[in-house]
Design an enzyme around this catalytic site. Sequence first.
Site, short mmCIF file in Angstrom:
data_model
loop_
_atom_site.label_atom_id
_atom_site.label_comp_id
_atom_site.label_asym_id
_atom_site.label_seq_id
_atom_site.Cartn_x
_atom_site.Cartn_y
_atom_site.Cartn_z
N LEU A 81 0.85 -1.19 0.00
CA LEU A 81 0.00 0.00 0.00
C LEU A 81 0.87 1.23 0.00
CD1 LEU A 81 -2.59 -0.99 2.74
CD2 LEU A 81 -3.13 -0.58 0.34
N LYS A 111 -5.62 -0.72 9.66
CA LYS A 111 -4.52 -1.46 9.06
C LYS A 111 -3.95 -2.37 10.16
CE LYS A 111 -0.48 -0.83 6.16
NZ LYS A 111 0.51 -1.59 6.92
P1 AMP Z 1 2.91 -2.09 3.93
O1 AMP Z 1 3.41 -3.38 4.48
O2 AMP Z 1 3.17 -0.93 4.81
O3 AMP Z 1 3.26 -1.89 2.50
O4 AMP Z 1 1.31 -2.20 3.95
C1 AMP Z 1 0.65 -3.15 3.23
C2 AMP Z 1 0.24 -4.26 4.15
O5 AMP Z 1 -0.78 -3.85 5.04
C3 AMP Z 1 -0.41 -5.36 3.38
O6 AMP Z 1 0.54 -6.28 2.95
C4 AMP Z 1 -1.32 -6.00 4.38
O7 AMP Z 1 -0.61 -7.06 4.95
C5 AMP Z 1 -1.47 -4.99 5.47
N1 AMP Z 1 -2.85 -4.67 5.81
C6 AMP Z 1 -3.34 -4.71 7.05
N2 AMP Z 1 -4.61 -4.36 7.08
C7 AMP Z 1 -4.96 -4.08 5.83
C8 AMP Z 1 -6.17 -3.65 5.23
N3 AMP Z 1 -7.25 -3.42 5.96
N4 AMP Z 1 -6.16 -3.45 3.91
C9 AMP Z 1 -5.06 -3.67 3.17
N5 AMP Z 1 -3.89 -4.08 3.68
C10 AMP Z 1 -3.83 -4.27 5.00
#
Ligand code: AMP
Length: 660
Positions: A81, A111
């Site tokens: 994300l 999240k």
């Molecule tokens: P990042 O690791 O900072 O790139 O964030 C993306 C990660 O957030 C994804 O791989 C998911 O594992 C996690 N995530 C947790 N909750 C959510 C959610 N509600 N929607 C999308 N991703 C989520």
Amino acid sequence: MDFQAQIQQYRQTLEEWNHRYYDLDAPVVSDYEYDMLLRKLEQLEQEHPELITPDSPTQRVGGQALDAFRQVRHEVPLQSLQDVFEPSELAAFFQRVGQQVQSPAWVLEPKVDGLSVALEYEDGVFVRGATRGDGQVGEDVTENLRTVRSIPLRLEGAPRRLIVRGECYMARTVFQHLNARREEEGKPLMANPRNAAAGSLRQLDPRIAARRRLDCVIFNIQLIDGPSFETDSAALDYLASLGFPVIEHPVFRREEEVSAWIARLGEERERYPFEIDGAVVKLDSLAGRALLGETAKFPRWAAAWKYPPEQKETVVQDIVIQVGRTGVLTPKAVVAPVRLAGTTVTNATLHNQDFIAERDIRIGDTVIVQKAGEIIPQVVSVVAGKRPDGAVPYQFPQACPVCGAPVRRDEDGAAIRCTGAECPAQLARTITHFASRSAMDIEGLGPAVVQSLLEEGLIRSAADLYTLDPQRVAQLDGMGERSAAKLQAALEASKSRGLARLLTAFGIRQVGEKAAQTLSRTFQTLDALMQAGEEELTAVEDVGAITARSLTEWFAAPQSQHLIAALRAAGVSFASREAPRGDALAGKTFVLTGTLERYSRAEAKRLLEAQGAKVAGSVSKKTSYVVAGEAAGSKLTRAQALGIPILSEEELTALLEQET
Ligand code: AMP
């Protein structure tokens, strides 16, 4: 520093953090800190795109699949994300989407700070589950995921095929229990619930994973061969109707409402059973999502607002040292009470000596503390301007605060350890080791029995084992007469295990089983070994300066002397069961011929003689063996004629190393 060097440095730091986070499950910085540095690197790389390399940490999504599990290529990649840290960045996101989608509606979700997984169902049956890995290829952890109770294994009225994505996590309360138990067992503590969850999902034994009691929430349909939906919120409601634990997902149209919800979640995140590190804003319309598409790493229709860990200023009133069961000295800052992320904080971890030295944390300093996913707050930095006059650099203790024995830094790490043989802080572990199979092999004396002997005050060190009163042992919980008698017999039997095992049992750093055997064979008795100086010790094969120092220090410590005296009084054998090297080949005559690879002639001669053999120049009937190297000459022919056994170089080596 020029920008090139700067980029290099950022990359190195990030790679190191990545390795610790993903591969070792032992993070050293908070995610927020990681994200900020990654952001800095991204900015520098954007200014100098010619310097972007495919292996830069900015170019990858997350961890790499471990080898232990089968790899799975995700049919639909598990994307990352886009982060936003500031209101202006969020506004820019709204604007970008608004240019392409008329009056968008937004789905908002917490999240969840766990581990992303893809769950696959065929005709309603859970058939496969995989971790995210690098987003394209993850690990097949189906068996472990089956043990997660919130994951439905069978769905009613489900489509033919369905892949959903969710987040596995360890509830905070479960995490606390797990760590409390690990602490009791003397195992290293897990850093935070996410790492605990990741570690649990990658357990090779599903029974262990099951005991860890993970949970899961679902937040996306990756692929469906069934009904179609116009909005994400409708798709999520459908998943809930199938029996999935779906994440909360309110929908808003006005940007102020979105911001207000994000702010409220930030304040209330302590109330959720899982850790929350952000709020995710997603476009609700699935047609809109298709229109916006995605970059190589993340969708253009979503953004993750990251919450900074809450930080507060407070004053370090004292630095205290705790000694763990493995003897590691861990410093802790006692701080003036301060409210932080829903609790009152009165102390914070300082990790180790290096952590204090690098940040120059002193008693009296004003520091910034934060809770960043970790349950235990940490000191982030010192507020330089607020240092009181007369504050002096912190001196790490040279002696164990519990038993007074000298402390020593691990050769291979930052940990400082107590060397005391009878340090009360590490007694349970020391005694369990003493009794273990490779040491004194005292059957029936496992961790639980050791613990109750200590708790009941029946022993205070390994020295007390041999004077235990069987009647009192029989009264221990779960023991009884028979077990007590058995233990007594096992203790008796252990007295004659010999010097090598005794040395192993002492648990002297650097002295493992192999070194213990060599020492035992060389010195033959404990007393001879104790009298040996460092020089004499280093002359022994496999004993280096560090081991020699470790030995002499250990023997010099009053606690060790007390232990040895008690064992002597109890009649524990101090004699070697290994025959001295010198006799092994006594009475044998060797003849060497040809060229040996490993040894020069002189060396081979010396080694054989050291074991009592004679080395002769010519072959006769009295020769026991001929050692034939490369291009052996007439001596070999003669030996063959006389029927004398011929040894190859390998056989010679084996003979020299043989334990007799
Ligand atoms: P990042 O690791 O900072 O790139 O964030 C993306 C990660 O957030 C994804 O791989 C998911 O594992 C996690 N995530 C947790 N909750 C959510 C959610 N509600 N929607 C999308 N991703 C989520």
